[in-house]
Design an enzyme around this catalytic site. Structure first.
Site, mmCIF file in Angstrom:
data_model
loop_
_atom_site.group_PDB
_atom_site.id
_atom_site.type_symbol
_atom_site.label_atom_id
_atom_site.label_comp_id
_atom_site.label_asym_id
_atom_site.label_seq_id
_atom_site.Cartn_x
_atom_site.Cartn_y
_atom_site.Cartn_z
ATOM 1 N N THR A 114 -11.705 7.282 -13.117
ATOM 2 C CA THR A 114 -10.866 6.789 -12.027
ATOM 3 C C THR A 114 -11.162 5.332 -11.698
ATOM 4 O OG1 THR A 114 -10.597 8.978 -11.050
ATOM 5 C CG2 THR A 114 -10.311 7.107 -9.581
ATOM 6 N N GLU A 160 0.820 -1.207 0.000
ATOM 7 C CA GLU A 160 0.000 0.000 0.000
ATOM 8 C C GLU A 160 0.860 1.266 0.000
ATOM 9 O OE1 GLU A 160 -3.797 2.178 0.469
ATOM 10 O OE2 GLU A 160 -3.097 0.320 -0.459
#
Length: 516
Positions: free
Chosen positions: A493, A365
Site C-alpha cells: 500500500t 481529497e
C-alpha cells in the site's frame, strides 16, 4: 467505448483464464524527454529530504511551513523508513546507508511518544519499508529484518486470546491493545505482509499462524454483497459490527481499500495454490461492476460508487479510492480478463480528470457526481457553484485539500506500464509541473487547502508517503520499464516493492462470482 454492466457479464464469461498475461506491455520505449522528467522528480526528492534532514531528522514528518517536525507515527522516523526504498531505486546510496545506520539505533520495542501504535500504519510504513529496502539492496542489511521483527514481536499482541481478527492500536509498553472495532483494511493488510515477509525471513511460524486465519475468516464470512465484507469488524467475535445484514457499507475507499488491494497482490506475491484469494478479488470486482459502477451524466466518466447501510448508492469518490484503477489493471492482467483491464483504464481516466479540471492541476481529497440514478451522496446537495463546476467537468469538489496523496499517479503508472500509451507520461509530467509550481513553501513541499485556488494556503505537514509513494511512482513512470518491472515486483500500500516469483499461468478459478 465505455463498458456497460450488461456487456461485462458477457465478456467476463468469455474471458478464459488460461494464461496470465504479462502485466507490462512488451517492448515499452521511453521518449527522449523522460530523462528530464526523471531528473525533475529526483530534484523534488532531494530538496524535500535535505529539508527533512535539517529540520526534522529522526522524527516522523517535516513541518515545512514552520521548519519544525511532528511525531505522528511514534517518533521512530517514519520519513526515513518510507524514503529508503525510493532512495535505492533512485541510486541515492549514501543517504540509504545513512538511513540504515540510523534505523539500527532505534528501539522499536517501545513508542518514542505517548501514543499507541497503529498496526496498519506500522505494517505498511515501517515493516514494509524495512523489508522492501532489504530486498532491493540485495539482502545485505540484516539489521532491517531484525528491526522489522522487533516490531512484529510487539504487534503480535494485537491478537487477543483466540480472536482471529486483530485489534489495531497497541500499547507497546503494556503489551495491550485498545479494545475497539476494526476495519477489514487493517486486518487484510497486516495479515498478508506479516505472514509473507516477516515469517519468510525470520522463520518464525508464529506470525503465519496468527494471520492466516484472519484472511480466511474475512474471505469466508457472510457478506452484505458477494465478495465485499462489511467494513467494520468486532475482533472479540470476528463478526460484522451490528450483524452483517445491518452493516452495509461497501466501498473501495478508506477502511476497505487495502483489503481488496491485497487479495490479488497476495496471490501474485506468494503464488499460492489456494485460489480463494484471487477468487475473492474477482468476486468483489464482479459485484462492484454489477452494483457500484456508475457513469457521470456529464462527460460519461466511469466511477465506483459507495453502497451505504440504507442500501443506497452514494455518488462519491476520493483521491484515496483512486488506487482502484491500477489495482484492476493489475488484477485483470493476472486473471487474463481484458474487460477488467479496460474498466481499470476508464476508472484511471476519470480519476485523472479530477486533476485536469482544477486550477492547480492537482486533484481534490473528495468529490461527487451524478449518474442516471441520481446524485445522492449521503451529505448536503451540491450548491450552485458546485453544480456549475459539475456541468463543466463531470464531478464536483466536496473536500478541496491535497495532502500529498499518490493514488491517482499510482493508477497512472500502472496504466502506462500496461499500455505504453504516452498520454500517461504527459499526465505525469503535468503533475510534476503542478507540484513544482504550487507545493513549494518555506522549505521543501507541502499540501494545499484548496486545489482549485492557485493562491491556496498551505498545510504544514510533509507526509512521509510523499517520499515513499508520490515521488517513487513519478520516478518509475519515467524510468526504464525493466527497472522494477510489474512482472517481477509487487508493491504494498505504501509503494514499497517486493520481489515476486515467476508468475503462474493464471490466478484464480476464472471470472467471478465465486462462492465460499
Amino acid at each position: 467505448m465505455l463498458v456497460t454492466l450488461q456487456r461485462f457479464v458477457v465478456f467476463a464469461v468469455m474471458a478464459a483464464a488460461v494464461h496470465a498475461e504479462p502485466v507490462q506491455k512488451q517492448g515499452l520505449q521511453l521518449p527522449d524527454t523522460a530523462a528530464t522528467q526523471r531528473e525533475a522528480v529526483v530534484s523534488l526528492f532531494v530538496d524535500s529530504y535535505e529539508a527533512y534532514m535539517k529540520y526534522a531528522w529522526g522524527h516522523d514528518d517535516l513541518l515545512p511551513v514552520s521548519e519544525s517536525y511532528t511525531d505522528g507515527r511514534n517518533g521512530w522516523g517514519a520519513s526515513i523508513a518510507d524514503a529508503m526504498s525510493t532512495m535505492w531505486i533512485m541510486g541515492l546510496y549514501d543517504w540509504f546507508d545513512q538511513a540504515v545506520n540510523h534505523t539500527a539505533t532505534v528501539d522499536f520495542s517501545k513508542s518514542q511518544t505517548n501514543d499507541t501504535v497503529s498496526l496498519f500504519e506500522t505494517t505498511i510504513r515501517y515493516v514494509g519499508g524495512f523489508l522492501s529496502a532489504y530486498e532491493l539492496s540485495g539482502y545485505q542489511y540484516d539489521i532491517l529484518v531484525d528491526k522489522a521483527e522487533q516490531l512484529a514481536q510487539q504487534m503480535a499482541y494485537a491478537w487477543v486470546g483466540n480472536n482471529v481478527i486483530p485489534y489495531n492500536d497497541i500499547d507497546f509498553t503494556g503489551h495491550k491493545p485498545t479494545i475497539a472495532n476494526r476495519s477489514i483494511a487493517v486486518a487484510g493488510t497486516v495479515s498478508r505482509f506479516l505472514r509473507t515477509l516477516v515469517s519468510l525471513y525470520t522463520k518464525n511460524d508464529t506470525y503465519r499462524r496468527l494471520v492466516e486465519e484472519s484472511v480466511q475468516h474475512m474471505i469466508h464470512m457472510p457478506s452484505p454483497l458477494p465478495g465485499m465484507p462489511a467494513q467494520d469488524l468486532d475482533p472479540a467475535t470476528g463478526n460484522a459490527v451490528g450483524g452483517y445484514l445491518l452493516s452495509h457499507f461497501q466501498t473501495w475507499g478508506g477502511g476497505s481499500d487495502s483489503y481488496f488491494e491485497y487479495l490479488i497482490k497476495y496471490a501474485r506475491l506468494t503464488n499460492t495454490a489456494d485460489n480463494s484469494y484471487a477468487d475473492a478479488w474477482l468476486t468483489a470486482v464482479d459485484t462492484s461492476i454489477k452494483v457500484l459502477l456508475r457513469n457521470s451524466t456529464v462527460g460519461n466518466w466511469l466511477y465506483l460508487a459507495d453502497y451505504d447501510n440504507k442500501k443506497m448508492i452514494r455518488h462519491v469518490g476520493s483521491h484515496l479510492a483512486c488506487f482502484y484503477g491500477g489495482n484492476w489493471i493489475l488484477g485483470g492482467k493476472l486473471t487474463n480478463n481484458d474487460t477488467i483491464v479496460n474498466i481499470g483504464l476508464q476508472l484511471t481516466d476519470a480519476c485523472w480528470n479530477t486533476y485536469a479540471s482544477t486550477a492547480t492541476g492537482i486533484g481534490p481529497e473528495v468529490f461527487a457526481y451524478a449518474s442516471s440514478d441520481g446524485n445522492y451522496t449521503g451529505g448536503p446537495a451540491p450548491d450552485a457553484e458546485q453544480l456549475q463546476f459539475y456541468d463543466e467537468h463531470g464531478f464536483y469538489i466536496t473536500d478541496p485539500d491535497y495532502i500529498l496523496r499518490p493514488e491517482v499517479l499510482e493508477s497512472n503508472f500502472y496504466a502506462w506500464r500496461a499500455t505504453g500509451d504516452t498520454k500517461y507520461l504527459d499526465r505525469a509530467a503535468s503533475a510534476i509541473t503542478s507540484f513544482q509550481k504550487y507545493l513549494p513553501t518555506t522549505v521543501a513541499y507541502t499540501g494545499i487547502c484548496d486545489v482549485n485556488n492557485i493562491d491556496s494556503t498551505k498545510i504544514d505537514d510533509m507526509e512521509s508517503f510523499w517520499f515513499a509513494e508520490v515521488l517513487k511512482y513519478l520516478y518509475l513512470t519515467f524510468d526504464d520499464p525493466t527497472h522494477i518491472s510489474l512482472d517481477d515486483w509487487v508493491f504494498n500500500t505504501e509503494c514499497h516493492p517486493f520481489r515476486a516469483p515467476a508468475a503462474m499461468s493464471t490466478y484464480g478459478s476464472g471470472p467471478g462470482p465465486h462462492t465460499f
